[in-house]
Scaffold this motif. Structure first.
Motif, short mmCIF file in Angstrom:
data_model
loop_
_atom_site.label_atom_id
_atom_site.label_comp_id
_atom_site.label_asym_id
_atom_site.label_seq_id
_atom_site.Cartn_x
_atom_site.Cartn_y
_atom_site.Cartn_z
N UNK A 48 0.83 -1.21 0.00
CA UNK A 48 0.00 0.00 0.00
C UNK A 48 0.87 1.26 0.00
N UNK A 49 1.98 1.23 0.72
CA UNK A 49 2.90 2.38 0.69
C UNK A 49 3.48 2.55 -0.71
N UNK A 50 3.80 1.44 -1.37
CA UNK A 50 4.27 1.51 -2.75
C UNK A 50 3.20 2.09 -3.66
N UNK A 51 1.95 1.68 -3.43
CA UNK A 51 0.83 2.23 -4.21
C UNK A 51 0.75 3.75 -4.05
N UNK A 52 0.89 4.23 -2.81
CA UNK A 52 0.81 5.67 -2.56
C UNK A 52 1.95 6.42 -3.23
N UNK A 53 3.17 5.87 -3.15
CA UNK A 53 4.32 6.51 -3.77
C UNK A 53 4.17 6.52 -5.29
N UNK A 54 3.73 5.41 -5.84
CA UNK A 54 3.54 5.34 -7.29
C UNK A 54 2.48 6.32 -7.76
N UNK A 55 1.43 6.44 -6.99
CA UNK A 55 0.35 7.37 -7.35
C UNK A 55 0.82 8.82 -7.27
N UNK A 56 1.69 9.12 -6.30
CA UNK A 56 2.15 10.50 -6.11
C UNK A 56 3.25 10.88 -7.10
N UNK A 57 4.12 9.93 -7.44
CA UNK A 57 5.29 10.26 -8.27
C UNK A 57 5.23 9.69 -9.68
N UNK A 58 4.43 8.64 -9.88
CA UNK A 58 4.39 7.98 -11.18
C UNK A 58 5.56 7.06 -11.43
N UNK A 59 6.42 6.85 -10.43
CA UNK A 59 7.61 6.02 -10.59
C UNK A 59 7.38 4.66 -9.93
N UNK A 106 -4.70 -5.41 8.69
CA UNK A 106 -5.70 -5.43 7.62
C UNK A 106 -6.80 -4.41 7.86
N UNK A 107 -7.22 -4.28 9.11
CA UNK A 107 -8.25 -3.29 9.44
C UNK A 107 -7.72 -1.88 9.24
N UNK A 108 -6.47 -1.64 9.66
CA UNK A 108 -5.87 -0.31 9.51
C UNK A 108 -5.73 0.06 8.03
N UNK A 109 -5.31 -0.91 7.22
CA UNK A 109 -5.17 -0.62 5.78
C UNK A 109 -6.51 -0.25 5.16
N UNK A 110 -7.58 -0.92 5.60
CA UNK A 110 -8.90 -0.57 5.10
C UNK A 110 -9.33 0.82 5.53
N UNK A 111 -8.98 1.22 6.75
CA UNK A 111 -9.34 2.56 7.23
C UNK A 111 -8.55 3.65 6.51
N UNK A 112 -7.31 3.36 6.15
CA UNK A 112 -6.48 4.38 5.50
C UNK A 112 -6.73 4.44 4.00
N UNK A 113 -6.73 3.28 3.35
CA UNK A 113 -6.82 3.25 1.89
C UNK A 113 -8.18 2.77 1.38
N UNK A 114 -9.13 2.52 2.27
CA UNK A 114 -10.47 1.99 1.99
C UNK A 114 -10.39 0.52 1.59
N UNK A 115 -11.53 -0.14 1.63
CA UNK A 115 -11.61 -1.56 1.29
C UNK A 115 -11.86 -1.79 -0.20
N UNK A 116 -12.00 -0.70 -0.95
CA UNK A 116 -12.24 -0.84 -2.38
C UNK A 116 -10.96 -1.23 -3.11
N UNK A 117 -11.05 -2.08 -4.13
CA UNK A 117 -9.86 -2.45 -4.90
C UNK A 117 -9.23 -1.23 -5.56
#
Length: 283
Positions: A48-59, A106-117
């Motif tokens: 999820x952290x990689x997802x956030x970095x990729x979304x912010x930087x495109x790298x 798993x619960x924390x990840x859902x609260x931060x990034x939502x449970x949606x794919x």
């Protein structure tokens, strides 16, 4: 024939993912004699952290590096804050704690990034019978497995890790910093687990995406022997190919049942795994 080949190729690619997560379990077991049931959650947060970095930087590759680093940090913190205080408790205590950590993360990840794919990219082009992405997955896992084998068998650090796990009192007398070695083992394993998460999650990322992968990875580790990295890799590929055939010829709904059946059968017939060594006890 084409269907059989496609199932085999798909099994090789998915088996590599199972082998990667299985390797992370083996590293922790060899370094600390603990099976970490929170490993998929640590890999999930790293991804999820990689997802956030990729979304912010495109790298993608910056996100890739961040995930591996985050995995190592999360593993070290887990050992320091949760596992180390249980050193003198029962053998069941780390199991309960890691299962609890799995549910919490798993619960924390859902609260931060939502449970949606969420859409998560492949490293390379994923199109074709054996795509560039599949090749990267297999090569990354084989290189990682070779590195782990060299680490534990031929380096001073690997010797210290094994000594800290098997004979901590003797290791301390010989000058080994046992606590540090345990932390290093957890950090290394969690980094490998993060790699497995990056390879397993595309194209969609959600809080429970690695649950099934963990079951298959645990099956691979048990087949290969929890003390045998090379056996775990072979077990991962065997499980991946076997379950691909089950999915293709018998139906995808039987895949999990087949994995659990394999796990029970191996534990019943060869508790130390097909490539593991039995430990003799003196009474």
């Amino acid at each position: 024939m084409n269907g059989f080949l496609a199932l085999t190729v798909n099994g090789v690619a998915t088996g590599a993912v199972y082998a990667a997560l299985g390797l992370s379990l083996v590293i922790i077991y060899r370094a600390t004699r603990v099976i970490n049931f929170a490993q998929p959650a640590l890999a999930l947060i790293s991804t999820y952290l990689a997802y956030s970095v990729n979304k912010a930087t495109g790298s993608y590759w910056l996100a890739f590096a961040v995930a591996l680093a985050a995995g190592a940090v999360l593993g070290a913190l887990t050992e320091r804050l949760l596992i180390r205080p249980l050193r003198n408790r029962t053998e069941l205590s780390p199991v309960i704690v890691t299962l609890g950590l799995l549910m919490v993360l798993q619960a924390v990840s859902g609260m931060i990034w939502t449970n949606e794919p969420q859409s998560f990219p492949y490293a390379f082009d994923f199109r074709g019978l054996f795509s560039a992405s599949n090749l990267f997955t297999v090569v990354a896992v084989l290189v990682t497995a070779a590195g782990i084998l060299v680490l534990f068998r031929f380096t001073a650090l690997g010797l210290r890790l094994r000594a800290a796990a098997f004979k901590p009192e003797v290791a301390r007398m010989l000058g080994v910093r046992v606590g540090l070695m345990l932390t290093v083992g957890w950090a290394l394993a969690a980094a490998v687990g993060a790699l497995a998460g990056l390879l397993a999650t595309p194209p969609f990322l959600f809080p429970t995406v690695l649950d099934g992968v963990f079951v298959y990875a645990l099956t691979a580790a048990v087949i290969g022997g929890l003390d045998n990295p090379a056996g775990t890799v072979l077990g991962g590929f065997a499980v991946g190919i076997g379950l691909s055939y089950v999915s293709g010829y018998l139906g995808p709904e039987l895949v999990t049942v087949a994995a659990l059946a394999i796990l029970v059968l191996v534990l019943a017939l060869r508790p130390n795994g097909l490539f593991g060594q039995a430990v003799a006890r003196r009474v």
